[in-house]
Scaffold this motif. Structure first.
Motif, PDB file in Angstrom:
ATOM      1  N   ILE A 146     -74.951 -51.529-116.058  1.00 27.05           N
ATOM      2  CA  ILE A 146     -75.702 -50.874-114.978  1.00 27.05           C
ATOM      3  C   ILE A 146     -74.774 -49.995-114.140  1.00 27.05           C
ATOM      4  CG2 ILE A 146     -76.922 -51.323-112.808  1.00 27.05           C
ATOM      5  CD1 ILE A 146     -78.198 -53.741-114.230  1.00 27.05           C
ATOM      6  N   GLU A 151     -74.127 -46.860-115.859  1.00 22.95           N
ATOM      7  CA  GLU A 151     -75.302 -45.977-115.835  1.00 22.95           C
ATOM      8  C   GLU A 151     -75.436 -45.272-114.473  1.00 22.95           C
ATOM      9  OE1 GLU A 151     -79.951 -46.514-117.135  1.00 22.95           O
ATOM     10  OE2 GLU A 151     -78.536 -48.140-117.517  1.00 22.95           O
ATOM     11  N   ILE A 152     -75.206 -46.030-113.416  1.00 23.06           N
ATOM     12  CA  ILE A 152     -75.282 -45.434-112.068  1.00 23.06           C
ATOM     13  C   ILE A 152     -74.257 -44.311-111.934  1.00 23.06           C
ATOM     14  CG2 ILE A 152     -74.886 -45.890-109.600  1.00 23.06           C
ATOM     15  CD1 ILE A 152     -75.964 -48.723-110.053  1.00 23.06           C
ATOM     16  N   ASN A 202     -75.264 -41.149-113.771  1.00 22.82           N
ATOM     17  CA  ASN A 202     -76.316 -40.373-113.109  1.00 22.82           C
ATOM     18  C   ASN A 202     -75.822 -39.665-111.857  1.00 22.82           C
ATOM     19  OD1 ASN A 202     -78.262 -40.903-114.957  1.00 22.82           O
ATOM     20  ND2 ASN A 202     -79.193 -42.580-113.819  1.00 22.82           N
TER      21      ASN A 202
END
Lengths: 165, 543
Positions: free
Chosen positions: A44, A47-48, A51
């Protein structure tokens, strides 16, 4: 504007749900991500970062199958992306050694013992996120309504980042 | 994991703003307007571009100001490529008979003018009567001296405009009003550094007791006083730190919370009117009047503005009492003042007090307030009360914003653009009071959506040119109209975007936009009304 995330890492789904529910008042401004293991937490976080968003607060259990919470926190401290993320250990079973390690090597910001008082948890989250936005955000106005407005106004006053025009 | 939101609206808005601004800049390059000089066309282009950029903000408003100065230096200064080599072509005027002269047809400008050639780079327009037009020459009636030189090409780029050196445009950043503001910024910065503002607040609030209505009145008065000398925004942020702990003691449905949060930005906005340094639009008013040789002393400004400030504060207080009646009867107010007593802090108090006293008494001792402003600038740095980091943290961009506005005003006046814009409407049929009302309402409307300073920058040169050109007819008072527009710019507090103090109060979450609009509407109209009354009966006594 990039978003600032809250990450909650807890292996027991019921406990995870309770933590997220306790923090739900913050979710509109700070989206909450959930992980049931350190492995998932790392995915996670990646992924953060991909982005272009930020991780403002990590609330982490210690005793979990696989890697331990403190290990994740130490790792986060080593990565530039998560170094300044506010780190809260939420645990019932961390021994003295693990706690000392977390403080010394992960720059742990808070330690919350289980069982916790929901109001206290929200207060701590608000306090830590306030510190995070003061350190990282240029425009503090979007956070006045949800975080510690008194501290934020004090920073607006002393920094003079908003001026008359 | 949610997908990242598209950034499209943001860049689209930026792109539209940029394109419209550039189109605005180009229009006068392709369209020739009758009666407007060559330099006026360039200034119109800069004006249109700046207006679009200031309104739509594709770039920050202070950078638009910098761009304005850059374009003026590049295209309007006497050193610019357009003007550096240029010289006015001249020809001697030929007398035909008594008062009848023969000039080349090319010497007649639009609007039946010829230009007396005063020097190679300066000319003066003279209205003439055309008697007879032949092929290449025109017979005109007018009073000329025998052998006078006129400009043989009325469309020349130097007719109607005498280029000024580029240092005039750069120099706006060191103009007296900017230095006055810098002095104010230094004092305010030092006051924040040494917590003088907070401690003063605690002391000043004490006499207001614990009753809700009195506390609010106290908060408003203290806010107004501080924001008269400090930035409205910094004052608001500081007062919110006082108001938030009070609001925490009040029940959520009690109107008192709204009143608390709303009273501070309103008082800060209003307080800014009280002194020349209270808020940047005042600087635009003062510099525009200075350019006409009119000086308004610091204390005189205060005497002019104080009745308006006092009535508006009381009006706002009364309106809020009606709209948001408090239920709570009394509460604890924890006020501790701990004035610092280090040598530096004591020196700061000394400089602060001395500067304010010298400012307020300008009319008595005659030393201009901008000269006095260098007392804190030098004094606070010599004593290391303000250090390098503190100086860097001053709101320099506000000074650039104002400087760009002043610079634009210079070109609007000396290229004849401002007169050209206002002369399209026959203002002299309107009584002065209607004129003021129109200007006031336009300023109020615009500054609710735009930066107050930008509104003043766009409107005040027009008002001034109406006065200086006589377009508005007799009885038009330059000072009063500039003052009224300046004041109206500061009365805009309808929306969160109207002023930064409103944005802070709104963000804190105690109020809804509707609450702000209700009070803002009343203040706007009451404010314009009072300002009109003052401009009829009170201001004429003083200026």
């Amino acid at each position: 504007m990039s978003k600032i995330y809250i990450l909650v890492v807890e292996d027991e789904p019921e406990v995870l749900d309770v933590v997220v529910r306790d923090l739900s008042s913050l979710e509109e401004t700070f989206p909450i991500e959930m992980a049931v293991s350190v492995k998932e937490a790392r995915e996670i976080i990646a992924e953060i970062e991909e982005n272009g968003d930020k991780l403002g607060l990590a609330v982490c259990d210690h005793v979990m199958p696989g890697e331990m919470g403190v290990e994740l926190m130490i790792d986060m401290q080593k990565q530039p992306f998560t170094e300044r993320t506010r780190k809260v250990l939420l645990t019932g079973q961390a021994g003295l050694d693990a706690t000392v390690e977390a403080v010394n090597h992960a720059r742990l910001n808070r330690y919350i013992a289980k069982p916790w008082d929901p109001e206290e948890l929200v207060k701590i989250a608000i306090d830590e996120l306030t510190t995070y936005v003061i350190e990282h955000e240029k425009n503090l106005l979007p956070y006045l309504g949800i975080l510690d407005a008194e501290r934020l106004n004090e920073v607006i006053r002393s920094r003079g980042t908003v001026s008359d025009h | 994991m949610k997908q990242k939101k598209s950034q499209r609206p943001v860049w689209l808005k930026t792109a539209v703003g940029l394109i419209l601004g550039i189109i605005g800049f180009c229009i006068p390059l392709f369209v020739t307007f009758t009666g407007l000089s060559f330099a006026g066309h360039i200034t119109l282009g800069i004006f249109l571009m700046a207006a679009v950029f200031w309104m739509m903000e594709p770039i920050p408003i202070y950078s638009t100001s910098m761009l304005v100065i850059f374009l003026q230096v590049a295209f309007l200064s006497s050193q610019s490529p357009l003007f550096s080599e240029a010289e006015l072509p001249g020809t001697e005027i030929q007398m035909v008979s008594e008062e009848i002269w023969s000039v080349p047809a090319s010497a007649i400008g639009s609007g039946d003018q010829v230009f007396l050639r005063i020097g190679p780079r300066s000319s003066e327009a003279v209205e003439v009567e055309i008697v007879q037009a032949q092929n290449d020459t025109v017979l005109i009636r007018g009073n000329f001296e025998e052998g006078a030189m006129i400009v043989s090409d009325a469309g020349h780029r130097l007719t109607g405009y005498t280029p000024v050196g580029f240092s005039v445009f750069f120099g706006t950043l060191a103009s007296p009003i900017i230095i006055l503001f810098l002095g104010g910024f230094m004092l305010a910065g030092a006051a924040v550094k040494y917590n003088l503002d907070k401690n003063l607040t605690s002391v000043l609030l004490k006499p207001f007791g614990t009753k809700p209505m009195f506390i609010v009145l106290g908060l408003m008065l203290v806010t107004a006083v501080l924001s008269a000398f400090m930035s409205n925004t910094a004052t608001t942020a500081m007062m919110m730190t006082v108001a938030i702990p009070i609001a925490a003691q009040v029940a959520k449905e009690d109107g008192f919370r709204i009143m608390l949060a709303l009273s501070i930005p309103i008082a800060a906005n209003i307080g800014g009117m009280a002194t020349p340094i209270g808020t940047p639009p005042n600087a635009i008013v003062i510099s525009a009047l200075n350019a006409q040789g009119i000086n308004i002393a610091f204390g005189t400004w205060m005497i002019l503005a104080l009745p308006l400030v006092a009535v508006l504060i009381l009006a706002a207080w009364g309106i809020m009492r009606v709209f948001f009646p408090p239920k709570i009867e009394k509460f604890k107010l924890d006020l501790t003042s701990k004035f610092q007593t280090s040598p530096k802090a004591l020196m700061l108090y000394f400089f602060f007090g001395l500067t304010v006293v010298l400012w307020v008494t300008e009319a008595q001792h005659g030393v201009p307030s901008s000269m006095v402003a260098f007392l804190p600038i030098a004094g606070l740095t010599v004593t290391s009360i303000m250090e390098k980091e503190d100086i860097r943290a001053l709101p320099w961009e506000v000074l650039w914003l104002v400087a760009g506005g002043i610079a634009l005003g210079i070109s609007m006046e000396n290229t004849g653009l401002a007169v050209w814009i206002v002369s399209s409407i026959s203002w002299d049929v309107m009584p002065q009071i209607v004129l003021l009302l129109v200007f006031g309402l336009v300023a109020l409307f615009m500054s609710n959506f735009l930066s107050n300073t930008v509104t003043a920058t766009l409107l005040i040169p027009l008002a001034v040119s109406m006065g200086t050109s006589g377009i508005a007819g007799d009885g038009f008072n330059l000072i009063i109209s500039a003052l009224l527009i300046g004041m109206a710019c500061n009365m805009a507090m309808l929306l969160p975007i109207s002023t930064p103090p409103n944005a802070i109060a709104m963000s804190t979450g105690f109020i809804k936009t509707g609450d702000m609009i209700k009070v803002g509407l009343v203040i706007g109209f009451v404010g314009i009304g009072i300002a009109l009354i003052l401009s009829l009966f009170y201001w004429p006594l003083l200026v």
